[in-house]
Scaffold this active site. Sequence first.
Site, PDB file in Angstrom:
ATOM      1  CD  GLU A 266     -48.049  25.552  -8.664  1.00 54.55           C
ATOM      2  OE1 GLU A 266     -48.018  24.486  -8.215  1.00 54.55           O
ATOM      3  OE2 GLU A 266     -47.719  26.447  -7.777  1.00 54.55           O
ATOM      4  CG  HIS A 287     -71.927  40.512 -22.307  1.00 54.64           C
ATOM      5  ND1 HIS A 287     -72.810  41.093 -23.191  1.00 54.64           N
ATOM      6  CD2 HIS A 287     -72.165  38.975 -22.194  1.00 54.64           C
ATOM      7  CE1 HIS A 287     -73.786  40.114 -23.630  1.00 54.64           C
ATOM      8  NE2 HIS A 287     -73.491  39.185 -22.837  1.00 54.64           N
ATOM      9  CE  LYS A 388     -43.713  28.718  -1.630  1.00 50.28           C
ATOM     10  NZ  LYS A 388     -43.770  27.354  -1.336  1.00 50.28           N
TER      11      LYS A 388
HETATM   12  O1  PA5 Z   1     -48.685  22.105  -6.242  1.00 54.13           O
HETATM   13  C1  PA5 Z   1     -48.205  22.499  -5.626  1.00 54.13           C
HETATM   14  O2  PA5 Z   1     -47.072  21.655  -4.825  1.00 54.13           O
HETATM   15  C2  PA5 Z   1     -48.248  23.554  -4.772  1.00 54.13           C
HETATM   16  O3  PA5 Z   1     -48.989  24.591  -5.624  1.00 54.13           O
HETATM   17  C3  PA5 Z   1     -48.556  23.772  -3.278  1.00 54.13           C
HETATM   18  O4  PA5 Z   1     -49.714  22.995  -3.341  1.00 54.13           O
HETATM   19  C4  PA5 Z   1     -48.714  25.132  -2.772  1.00 54.13           C
HETATM   20  O5  PA5 Z   1     -47.313  25.965  -2.822  1.00 54.13           O
HETATM   21  C5  PA5 Z   1     -48.463  24.759  -1.110  1.00 54.13           C
HETATM   22  O6  PA5 Z   1     -47.686  24.250  -0.554  1.00 54.13           O
HETATM   23  P1  PA5 Z   1     -47.681  23.521   0.760  1.00 54.13           P
HETATM   24  O7  PA5 Z   1     -48.768  22.550   0.632  1.00 54.13           O
HETATM   25  O8  PA5 Z   1     -46.469  22.983   0.990  1.00 54.13           O
HETATM   26  O9  PA5 Z   1     -48.042  24.578   1.631  1.00 54.13           O
END
Ligand code: PA5
Length: 398
Positions: A266, A287, A388
């Site tokens: 990310e 393996h 989303k």
């Molecule tokens: O690193 C990030 O920001 C994302 O991976 C969020 O942690 C994830 O999408 C969950 O989001 P939230 O904490 O708003 O539910």
Amino acid sequence: MIKFDFETYTKPFIDKDEFKKYYSKKEFYIKKLLNSNMIGWTKNISKEIIEDIKETAKYIKENFDCMVVIGIGGSYLGSYAFQEMFKKYFNDESFEVIYAGITLSSKYLDELLLYLENKNFCINVISKSGTTMETMISYTEIKKILKRKYSKEEIRKRIFITTDKEKGNLREEVNENNYKSFEIPEDIGGRFSFITPSHLLPLALNYDIDKIIDGYYDGKRLIDKAFEYSIIRKMLFEKGKLIENFCVFEQNMYGFTEWLKQLFGETEGKNGVGIYPTSSIYTKDLHSLGQFIQEGNKIVFETFIKVEKTDNFIDYKNRNLHEINNTVLSSTIRAHFKGSVPCLEISIGKIDLETISTLIYFFMLSSAFSGFLFEVDPFNQPGVEIYKKEVKEALGEI
Ligand code: PA5
């Protein structure tokens, strides 16, 4: 004790002068990091918050048999990595922590609801945005059990919410019901939130969070190494090594590799660039995927995390099994290197709370530098929002 070898098995792929050129810009990138408005994770967590977490954990342990952590991505992976690593494989006697909200699987949720039916449990919902679908679905369904069994006042004692200070549905839920809550600071994004109540509250149920916090900030001394690591990764990428395989030789580090994948995926995978992070649990995957790594498409480099010592001793024909495991690690590095796979090695003395927390800080720093080297914003994840939006269009408000 953490040792790094980014040189021995990357040499043919790294031009020394080019490396020096990158490294000479270290101060520039450190300044860039410090000028970012999303680096709350480099600042000290307050004593009041730590005390609040400890007291809440004590209350939970005294009053309930288990806690359900509901959250996804950066809201659960840090604490999950630790729970996986530090609990016993068999006959584990630690306070039970169950993870939910990480799947839309009906089978998982159905079986979890059944399991919780006769349990004396509490909930910790964790979501910075307070809107994440998986989290909200699991929360709503699990809360139904509490609603069926308890009064409003009793439910109030069983729900702990970790979310933004002001925004989101979960903050509204806190305000309406007077639930106990913790804040995720505005200047800390999900995958950088290890040093917040998101992870420290679940961890405080079973572990000494003072050790975790000390280890974490100890990672600050590794800033030069973190920068070096990000340069080597970038230079390997430029040589066509597009995939980084994080390799561990302990099964209980699986959760940690999941955390690593989210962190790097990310942080740098945007604008059409970035290294694709994946992971292998060796020797199991030697393996299976080992064949591809050794002789397949040469787009992979590997980062091995080696554990020097363990408290468990198995004598196999007068040899220490852990030493056999580490000999296999070194041999694998040499074999893969012979197959044109650059290999980096990070060795830790042993798996303990402090060392793993130090590694967490080290990797977070490296990923931030990597984002800058790829000229992307390390702290956003706009791609996640696109899926989303599609889901919202397909499902409408749910
Ligand atoms: O690193 C990030 O920001 C994302 O991976 C969020 O942690 C994830 O999408 C969950 O989001 P939230 O904490 O708003 O539910």
